[in-house]
Design an enzyme around this catalytic site. Structure first.
Site: not given
Ligand code: THU
Length: 127
Positions: A55, A89
């Site tokens: 995000e 985020c």
């Molecule tokens: N992650 C995201 O990209 N967005 C989210 O809303 C939740 C978590 C990613 C961060 C990390 O690379 C993986 O998901 C596990 O936490």
């Protein structure tokens, strides 16, 4: 741009996720008020704190290109469950799209939330 189209761009972006540590892939697609789409994916790092979520990747790409007004953000992940944006985020979304819609899709489930539903009483004191 329909929600379905935005979700499909998020799915495409998820293919670029760099997630060798969690194996949890996330994709995002952000629609600007002028009809452009910026996508993002999560990019992990062996120093875990350096990881960026999909995000924020999408929002920061757009902001760095001079965009400031956003309508919708679609989020998909490799999980079977819906993936909600993390706390950091949510604060970034509150900064740049406080009136925006967040589309969260996994499998057959697709839901739409407002940013204020996801982050009520967000920090927004002026100083
Ligand atoms: N992650 C995201 O990209 N967005 C989210 O809303 C939740 C978590 C990613 C961060 C990390 O690379 C993986 O998901 C596990 O936490």
């Amino acid at each position: 741009m329909t929600n379905r189209e935005l979700v499909s761009l998020a799915e495409k972006a998820m293919e670029n996720a760099y997630a060798p540590y969690s194996l949890f892939k996330v994709g995002a697609a952000l629609l600007t008020s002028d009809g452009e789409v910026y996508t993002g994916c999560n990019i992990e790092n062996i120093s875990f704190g350096a990881t960026v979520c999909a995000e924020r990747c999408a929002v920061f790409k757009a902001v760095s290109e001079g965009k400031r007004s956003f309508l919708k953000l679609a989020i998909v992940s490799s999980s079977e469950d819906k993936t909600f944006p993390c706390g950091i985020c949510r604060q970034v979304l509150a900064e740049f799209m406080p009136d925006g819609e967040i589309i969260i899709k996994n499998g057959e489930q697709e839901e739409v939330y407002t940013v204020s539903e996801l982050l009520p009483h967000s920090f927004d004191n002026k100083f």
